[in-house]
Design an enzyme around this catalytic site. Structure first.
Site, mmCIF file in Angstrom:
data_model
loop_
_atom_site.group_PDB
_atom_site.id
_atom_site.type_symbol
_atom_site.label_atom_id
_atom_site.label_comp_id
_atom_site.label_asym_id
_atom_site.label_seq_id
_atom_site.Cartn_x
_atom_site.Cartn_y
_atom_site.Cartn_z
ATOM 1 N N SER A 182 0.802 -1.227 0.000
ATOM 2 C CA SER A 182 0.000 0.000 0.000
ATOM 3 C C SER A 182 0.831 1.271 0.000
ATOM 4 O O SER A 182 0.354 2.320 -0.407
ATOM 5 C CB SER A 182 -0.940 -0.002 1.203
ATOM 6 N N HIS A 210 -5.482 -3.837 -2.088
ATOM 7 C CA HIS A 210 -5.301 -2.810 -3.116
ATOM 8 C C HIS A 210 -5.313 -3.384 -4.528
ATOM 9 O O HIS A 210 -5.111 -2.644 -5.486
ATOM 10 C CB HIS A 210 -3.988 -2.049 -2.892
ATOM 11 N N LYS A 241 -12.014 -0.099 -0.612
ATOM 12 C CA LYS A 241 -11.140 0.652 -1.519
ATOM 13 C C LYS A 241 -11.804 0.716 -2.901
ATOM 14 O O LYS A 241 -12.732 1.486 -3.080
ATOM 15 C CB LYS A 241 -9.744 0.042 -1.493
HETATM 16 C C1 LIG Z 1 -2.726 -3.826 2.338
HETATM 17 C C2 LIG Z 1 -3.916 -3.495 3.159
HETATM 18 N N1 LIG Z 1 -4.575 -4.477 3.774
HETATM 19 C C3 LIG Z 1 -5.666 -4.241 4.526
HETATM 20 C C4 LIG Z 1 -6.143 -2.959 4.691
HETATM 21 C C5 LIG Z 1 -7.333 -2.727 5.567
HETATM 22 O O1 LIG Z 1 -8.481 -2.553 4.786
HETATM 23 P P1 LIG Z 1 -9.730 -1.772 5.381
HETATM 24 O O2 LIG Z 1 -9.492 -0.324 5.135
HETATM 25 O O3 LIG Z 1 -10.888 -2.329 4.622
HETATM 26 O O4 LIG Z 1 -9.800 -2.076 6.840
HETATM 27 C C6 LIG Z 1 -5.506 -1.901 4.068
HETATM 28 C C7 LIG Z 1 -6.034 -0.523 4.219
HETATM 29 O O5 LIG Z 1 -5.435 0.366 4.723
HETATM 30 C C8 LIG Z 1 -4.358 -2.165 3.286
HETATM 31 O O6 LIG Z 1 -3.696 -1.174 2.703
#
Ligand SMILES: Cc1ncc(COP(=O)(O)O)c(C=O)c1O
Length: 393
Positions: A182, A210, A241
């Site tokens: 991310s 992502h 997202k």
């Molecule tokens: C790689 C990754 N996994 C999981 C998440 C968590 O997702 P959510 O925003 O739906 O809790 C994020 C979000 O920040 C992320 O970037």
């Protein structure tokens, strides 16, 4: 008079201020959109994860309203007591079909999907082999599981292999990576890690937060992108997202999903989504299947913007996705770059420690399908002006 026992927090905050790392929350005055208003300023928005612009898609909006009218605003319970509505089951069937797996289970967020899954399927006798840049929710899940955590350098399959080879035969082991990282926008080493998992009988897990809606056919994610269907035991995705709403899910075998229904603590102990969210997410999957032009536009915009930043001489790292970091190094300078861009009308957040390593601070940009060429050119012109002013380029 009572002394404030939280007084020490003020000291911590003052330290952040001194390092130029104290951040006020930016507040959107309007919808989450490619061009919007933040803190009363009109901006080109390069900070959201709204890859396909689905947060404001008319079909999703309509479905959310319809579900609210028919089913109310809340589910009223956790899933295992009275909070499972038919629309939750429909969403899980839709996601399993989309990801080409036997079953899927929906969590309240991508964070709880990762943390709840890793912590419930692994225990203290087990081993977790994890990329050093994996998301915080994976790290927290691993800690909660009490399994031994072995971290390999970013995308280094050989290093992961050395860890796995040194384990006793038959050791229950999870290999885990983000599909798209991310903060850097590069892809996990999926093919090599899947080979390793196959060879040593490890559980293979990928967090495609992502990648879903972005990579693979109709946005099926990195497993589809790399042709690895059937070789990743646990696929995590987020509904927060590209899908444009809120939530996370795990797609995999029926047994995995049934186990998570019984043991994943966020599933058991936290209320399920309002029906409007479930309805929105079902509609989003339909959009992915029926409007592939949105994903094409996302990639056209990505190529244009990334190419523009590179041509200006910014360090954009190794990104392969719509996430393009502008790596600055010094945290205070990254925050300054972000603040000056904001004054120019470009919203791109500065990111420093602990979200990225010390000395790797950056401004992170994410383009979406709904940015126009004018928006992106405006952003590039602003990056040039401010980058030169601060000596970043
Ligand atoms: C790689 C990754 N996994 C999981 C998440 C968590 O997702 P959510 O925003 O739906 O809790 C994020 C979000 O920040 C992320 O970037």
């Amino acid at each position: 008079m009572r002394q404030d026992p939280l007084q020490f927090l003020t000291g911590e905050l003052n330290a952040l201020r001194e390092q130029g790392l104290y951040r006020r929350l930016r507040v959107l005055d309007q919808e989450q959109a490619a061009r919007t208003a933040v803190d009363h300023r009109s901006v080109v928005n390069l900070s959201s994860n709204n890859y396909l612009g689905l947060t404001t898609h008319p079909k999703l909006r309509e479905r959310a309203l319809d579900a609210t009218r028919r089913l109310g605003v809340g589910s009223g319970s956790v899933r295992t007591i009275a909070g499972t509505m038919e629309i939750h089951m429909e969403l899980e069937r839709t996601l399993a079909g989309f990801k080409r797996t036997e079953a899927a289970v929906v969590f309240q967020s991508g964070f709880t999907a990762n943390a709840g899954t890793v912590s419930s399927i692994l225990g203290k006798e087990d081993v977790i082999v994890s990329d050093e840049l994996n998301h915080a929710s994976i790290i927290d899940g691993a800690r909660l599981s009490r399994a031994a955590i072995k971290v390999f350098p970013h995308r280094d399959v050989d290093a992961a292999r050395r860890i796995v080879e040194a384990l006793p035969r038959g050791q229950r082991t999870l290999i885990i990576t983000d599909g798209v990282f991310s903060m850097d926008g590069d892809l996990g080493a999926l093919p090599g890690l899947c080979d390793l998992a196959d060879e040593f009988g490890c559980i293979m897990m990928v967090d495609d937060a992502h990648a879903s809606g972005v990579f693979g056919r109709n946005g099926r994610g990195t497993i589809d992108h790399f042709g690895l269907h059937g070789r990743v035991d646990v696929q995590v995705g987020t509904l927060s997202k590209a899908i444009g709403a809120l939530g996370g899910y795990v797609a995999g075998s029926r047994a995995l999903v049934d186990f998570l229904y019984h043991r994943a603590r966020p599933f058991l102990f936290s209320t399920s989504h309002p029906p409007s969210v479930a309805a929105t997410c079902i509609a989003a999957i339909e959009v992915l299947e029926n409007e592939p032009e949105l994903i094409e536009r996302l990639w056209e915009n990505t190529r244009f913007f990334k190419g523009g930043l590179d041509a200006l001489g910014f360090n954009t790292g190794l990104s392969e996705s719509p996430i393009t970091p502008v790596i600055v190094g010094d945290a205070a300078r990254a925050m300054k770059l972000s603040d000056r861009l904001f004054e120019e009308g470009v919203f791109a957040q500065g990111i420093g420690f602990p979200t990225v390593a010390q000395g790797k601070a950056r401004v992170r940009t994410i383009v979406t399908a709904t940015h126009t060429r004018d928006d992106l050119q405006f952003a590039l012109d602003s990056f040039r002006k401010v980058g030169q002013e601060l000596g970043v380029i």
